[in-house]
Design a protein around this motif. Structure first.
Motif, PDB file in Angstrom:
ATOM      1  N   ILE A   3       0.764  -1.146   0.053  1.00 13.82           N
ATOM      2  CA  ILE A   3       0.174   0.118   0.080  1.00 13.82           C
ATOM      3  C   ILE A   3       0.840   1.256  -0.113  1.00 13.82           C
ATOM      4  CG2 ILE A   3      -1.728   1.162   1.340  1.00 13.82           C
ATOM      5  CD1 ILE A   3      -2.666  -1.319   2.483  1.00 13.82           C
ATOM      6  N   THR A   6       2.406   1.976  -3.450  1.00 11.63           N
ATOM      7  CA  THR A   6       1.295   2.689  -4.519  1.00 11.63           C
ATOM      8  C   THR A   6       0.883   4.182  -3.875  1.00 11.63           C
ATOM      9  OG1 THR A   6      -0.520   1.843  -3.232  1.00 11.63           O
ATOM     10  CG2 THR A   6       0.196   0.357  -5.160  1.00 11.63           C
ATOM     11  N   ILE A   7       1.016   4.429  -2.789  1.00 10.34           N
ATOM     12  CA  ILE A   7       0.739   5.779  -2.320  1.00 10.34           C
ATOM     13  C   ILE A   7       1.852   6.687  -2.727  1.00 10.34           C
ATOM     14  CG2 ILE A   7       0.293   7.291  -0.237  1.00 10.34           C
ATOM     15  CD1 ILE A   7      -1.043   4.754   1.081  1.00 10.34           C
ATOM     16  N   GLN A   8       2.936   6.402  -2.619  1.00 14.09           N
ATOM     17  CA  GLN A   8       4.247   7.293  -3.199  1.00 14.09           C
ATOM     18  C   GLN A   8       3.987   8.023  -4.583  1.00 14.09           C
ATOM     19  OE1 GLN A   8       7.907   5.159  -2.130  1.00 14.09           O
ATOM     20  NE2 GLN A   8       7.750   5.916   0.091  1.00 14.09           N
ATOM     21  N   ILE A  10       1.330   8.312  -6.132  1.00  8.15           N
ATOM     22  CA  ILE A  10      -0.002   9.097  -6.110  1.00  8.15           C
ATOM     23  C   ILE A  10       0.645  10.334  -5.539  1.00  8.15           C
ATOM     24  CG2 ILE A  10      -1.963   9.595  -5.349  1.00  8.15           C
ATOM     25  CD1 ILE A  10      -2.747   6.426  -5.528  1.00  8.15           C
ATOM     26  N   ILE A  11       1.364  10.286  -4.661  1.00  8.31           N
ATOM     27  CA  ILE A  11       1.964  11.508  -3.886  1.00  8.31           C
ATOM     28  C   ILE A  11       2.676  12.377  -4.891  1.00  8.31           C
ATOM     29  CG2 ILE A  11       3.047  12.608  -2.150  1.00  8.31           C
ATOM     30  CD1 ILE A  11       2.143  10.503  -0.095  1.00  8.31           C
TER      31      ILE A  11
END
Length: 134
Positions: A3, A6-8, A10-11
Motif C-alpha cells: 500500500i 502505491t501511495i508514493q 500518487i503523492i
C-alpha cells in the motif's frame, strides 16, 4: 508495504499536478495583466479623447495618398515628355580636321558630325584646295 509503494507515486503525481496548476495560475495572471494593458491602450486609441479618431486619421491618409498618386503620375508624364524632347536635341558632336592633299599645307579641311539621341543627324564637310574651299 504494498500500500505504501502505491501511495508514493500518487503523492508524486499530486505534487507535480499542484506545481503545474501553480505555474498555470501565474501564467494566467501575466496574461491578464497584458490583456488589461492592451485594453487600456485600445480604449485611448478608439475613444477619440486623447488621440484623434482612428477613422478620421485613416481617411486623411487616404486623401493624402490619392493626392500623392496624382502628383507622381503627373511627374511621370512630364518626365516622359522631357525624355522625348531630349532625344531631338544634339547629343553627339565631333570635328575632324585633315589634310586631303599632300601638296597643300596644313589641316585646313574638316568634317563636322551632329547627331541627336537616336544617332540620326548630319555631317558637314569642308574641303580646302588651291582653287578654293568647297
Amino acid at each position: 508495504m504494498a500500500i505504501l509503494s502505491t501511495i508514493q507515486p500518487i503523492i508524486l503525481v499530486a505534487i507535480a499536478l499542484g506545481a503545474l496548476i501553480l505555474a498555470l495560475f501565474i501564467w494566467n495572471i501575466i496574461l491578464q495583466s497584458n490583456i488589461s494593458r492592451i485594453k487600456k491602450s485600445q480604449k485611448e486609441l478608439f475613444s477619440g479623447t486623447k488621440a484623434k479618431d482612428l477613422e478620421a486619421v485613416i481617411m486623411e491618409q487616404s486623401k493624402s495618398l490619392k493626392t500623392l498618386d496624382k502628383d507622381i503620375q503627373e511627374l511621370f508624364n512630364i518626365s516622359n515628355q522631357i525624355n522625348a524632347l531630349s532625344l531631338r536635341g544634339l547629343h553627339k558632336t565631333g570635328v575632324v580636321r585633315f589634310n586631303p592633299f599632300k601638296d597643300v599645307g596644313g589641316d585646313q579641311s574638316f568634317s563636322l558630325a551632329l547627331l541627336n539621341g537616336k544617332d540620326n543627324g548630319i555631317v558637314i564637310s569642308s574641303l580646302f584646295t588651291r582653287e578654293g574651299t568647297r
